[in-house]
Scaffold this motif. Structure first.
Motif, PDB file in Angstrom:
ATOM      1  N   VAL A   1       0.857  -1.187   0.000  1.00 22.73           N
ATOM      2  CA  VAL A   1       0.000   0.000   0.000  1.00 22.73           C
ATOM      3  C   VAL A   1       0.889   1.233   0.000  1.00 22.73           C
ATOM      4  CG1 VAL A   1      -1.660   1.346   1.351  1.00 22.73           C
ATOM      5  CG2 VAL A   1      -1.920  -1.142   1.171  1.00 22.73           C
ATOM      6  N   MET A   2       0.625   2.146  -0.916  1.00 23.55           N
ATOM      7  CA  MET A   2       1.368   3.402  -0.991  1.00 23.55           C
ATOM      8  C   MET A   2       0.560   4.502  -0.306  1.00 23.55           C
ATOM      9  SD  MET A   2       4.257   2.939  -2.700  1.00 23.55           S
ATOM     10  CE  MET A   2       4.686   4.544  -3.384  1.00 23.55           C
ATOM     11  N   THR A   3       1.242   5.314   0.505  1.00 20.00           N
ATOM     12  CA  THR A   3       0.565   6.427   1.163  1.00 20.00           C
ATOM     13  C   THR A   3       1.507   7.612   1.293  1.00 20.00           C
ATOM     14  OG1 THR A   3      -0.736   7.078   3.118  1.00 20.00           O
ATOM     15  CG2 THR A   3       1.182   5.696   3.507  1.00 20.00           C
ATOM     16  N   LEU A   4       0.959   8.809   1.277  1.00 17.85           N
ATOM     17  CA  LEU A   4       1.734  10.035   1.440  1.00 17.85           C
ATOM     18  C   LEU A   4       1.875  10.319   2.936  1.00 17.85           C
ATOM     19  CD1 LEU A   4       3.060  12.510   0.058  1.00 17.85           C
ATOM     20  CD2 LEU A   4       0.832  13.640   0.187  1.00 17.85           C
ATOM     21  N   MET A   5       3.053  10.045   3.488  1.00 21.95           N
ATOM     22  CA  MET A   5       3.290  10.227   4.920  1.00 21.95           C
ATOM     23  C   MET A   5       4.787  10.171   5.171  1.00 21.95           C
ATOM     24  SD  MET A   5       1.966   7.913   8.197  1.00 21.95           S
ATOM     25  CE  MET A   5       0.226   8.070   7.834  1.00 21.95           C
ATOM     26  N   THR A   6       5.247  10.837   6.222  1.00 25.76           N
ATOM     27  CA  THR A   6       6.661  10.790   6.581  1.00 25.76           C
ATOM     28  C   THR A   6       6.934   9.590   7.479  1.00 25.76           C
ATOM     29  OG1 THR A   6       6.411  12.142   8.573  1.00 25.76           O
ATOM     30  CG2 THR A   6       6.778  13.309   6.486  1.00 25.76           C
ATOM     31  N   MET A   7       8.179   9.180   7.521  1.00 26.35           N
ATOM     32  CA  MET A   7       8.566   8.081   8.417  1.00 26.35           C
ATOM     33  C   MET A   7       8.357   8.486   9.875  1.00 26.35           C
ATOM     34  SD  MET A   7       9.732   5.392   6.704  1.00 26.35           S
ATOM     35  CE  MET A   7      11.169   4.510   7.325  1.00 26.35           C
TER      36      MET A   7
ATOM     37  N   HIS B   1      16.610   2.147   9.716  1.00 26.74           N
ATOM     38  CA  HIS B   1      17.309   2.872   8.662  1.00 26.74           C
ATOM     39  C   HIS B   1      16.443   4.076   8.313  1.00 26.74           C
ATOM     40  CE1 HIS B   1      18.856   3.576   4.525  1.00 26.74           C
ATOM     41  NE2 HIS B   1      19.967   2.998   4.947  1.00 26.74           N
ATOM     42  N   ARG B   2      17.020   5.090   7.706  1.00 23.06           N
ATOM     43  CA  ARG B   2      16.209   6.237   7.314  1.00 23.06           C
ATOM     44  C   ARG B   2      15.112   5.839   6.332  1.00 23.06           C
ATOM     45  NH1 ARG B   2      20.176   9.787   3.320  1.00 23.06           N
ATOM     46  NH2 ARG B   2      20.435   8.187   1.688  1.00 23.06           N
ATOM     47  N   SER B   3      15.263   4.672   5.686  1.00 20.68           N
ATOM     48  CA  SER B   3      14.294   4.244   4.679  1.00 20.68           C
ATOM     49  C   SER B   3      13.468   3.021   5.080  1.00 20.68           C
ATOM     50  CB  SER B   3      15.012   3.928   3.354  1.00 20.68           C
ATOM     51  OG  SER B   3      15.651   5.070   2.843  1.00 20.68           O
ATOM     52  N   PHE B   4      13.681   2.487   6.307  1.00 27.55           N
ATOM     53  CA  PHE B   4      12.973   1.259   6.656  1.00 27.55           C
ATOM     54  C   PHE B   4      12.499   1.237   8.116  1.00 27.55           C
ATOM     55  CE2 PHE B   4      15.744  -0.098   3.155  1.00 27.55           C
ATOM     56  CZ  PHE B   4      14.791  -0.649   2.302  1.00 27.55           C
ATOM     57  N   ILE B   5      11.263   0.793   8.280  1.00 27.00           N
ATOM     58  CA  ILE B   5      10.696   0.451   9.589  1.00 27.00           C
ATOM     59  C   ILE B   5      10.321  -1.019   9.505  1.00 27.00           C
ATOM     60  CG2 ILE B   5       8.753   0.799  11.173  1.00 27.00           C
ATOM     61  CD1 ILE B   5       8.528   3.668  10.058  1.00 27.00           C
ATOM     62  N   VAL B   6      10.635  -1.783  10.542  1.00 24.87           N
ATOM     63  CA  VAL B   6      10.324  -3.214  10.507  1.00 24.87           C
ATOM     64  C   VAL B   6       9.443  -3.609  11.683  1.00 24.87           C
ATOM     65  CG1 VAL B   6      12.474  -3.781   9.326  1.00 24.87           C
ATOM     66  CG2 VAL B   6      12.391  -3.849  11.832  1.00 24.87           C
ATOM     67  N   ALA B   7       8.622  -4.634  11.448  1.00 24.17           N
ATOM     68  CA  ALA B   7       7.888  -5.267  12.536  1.00 24.17           C
ATOM     69  C   ALA B   7       8.871  -6.196  13.238  1.00 24.17           C
ATOM     70  CB  ALA B   7       6.703  -6.052  11.992  1.00 24.17           C
TER      71      ALA B   7
END
Length: 230
Positions: free
Chosen positions: A166-172, A188-194
């Motif tokens: 799912v693509m959404t417009l939001m900041t990390m 990482h600045r580009s990844f959040i993990v479960a």
């Protein structure tokens, strides 16, 4: 999740334009349309929509006067054929100011602002779901379905177990405030993990249960130490 809205405009064709455009957004629910501000003001004493599409130049009461009377609460999007009211409209903290004739593209940009503002509302810390705007819809996603989240410039790609991303417009940063802190970590600045989806961590690489291997950024080394602790 529904976004309830009303239209206040003394020109019936304007009602048709707004409601037709809004039909492209499944989350949008029309509550009422009004062709005079007085009737709308009476109705608003007992009901509160999420969004008001409000004409400015009306014969009985101007949209600016009505917005003053409404005060805080619903998000207001002014609709008018007159540019000279734009400054005062934004002084009233309007979400947007649409000049007639309103195009579909301009309407969609206004709705992006509405969805963005709704996402910025304080998140419930113990929630089991997140709410995001994607492809003209407001989606409720159970956090147990999320494997990891990837940043792509201004957008986030949410990778799920049982559906396409799912693509959404939001900041990390905003996304992290929406997720349970004990169940998700930014690596990482580009990844959040479960966290539950991590199979192993080695050489600053996180191997996920799904097989993906993600990097650990310099600013997130502490995460590796905490994860390895018993």
């Amino acid at each position: 999740m529904e976004i309830k809205y009303i239209v206040i405009d003394d020109e019936p064709p304007a009602h048709h334009v707004i409601t037709t455009y809004a039909q492209r957004f499944p989350a949008m629910q029309l509550l009422q349309t009004f062709d005079d501000g007085i009737a709308a003001a009476d109705w608003l004493r007992h009901s509160q929509p999420d969004v008001i599409f409000l004409d400015i130049n009306m014969p009985d009461i101007s949209g600016l006067e009505l917005a003053h009377a409404i005060g805080k609460g619903p998000m207001i999007i002014f609709t008018t054929a007159y540019k000279q009211y734009a400054f005062e409209g934004f002084e009233l903290n309007a979400v947007d100011y649409l000049l007639k004739p309103v195009s579909q593209e301009r309407f969609e940009r206004a709705m992006e602002k509405v969805f963005s503002l709704m996402q910025q509302q304080p998140a419930e810390k113990e929630t089991d779901h997140i709410v995001v705007h994607s492809s003209y819809q407001v989606l409720k996603i159970n956090t147990h379905r999320i494997k990891y989240i990837e940043s792509l410039k201004d957008y986030l790609r949410i990778h799920l177990h049982d559906a396409p991303p799912v693509m959404t417009l939001m900041t990390m940063k905003k996304m992290m405030t929406c997720l349970p802190a004990d169940k998700f970590s930014r690596i990482h600045r580009s990844f959040i993990v479960a966290v539950r989806e991590i199979r192993s961590i080695s050489n600053r690489r996180v191997k996920m249960n799904c097989g993906m291997i993600l990097p650990v950024g310099d600013s997130y080394i502490q995460f590796m130490k905490e994860w390895k602790q018993p």
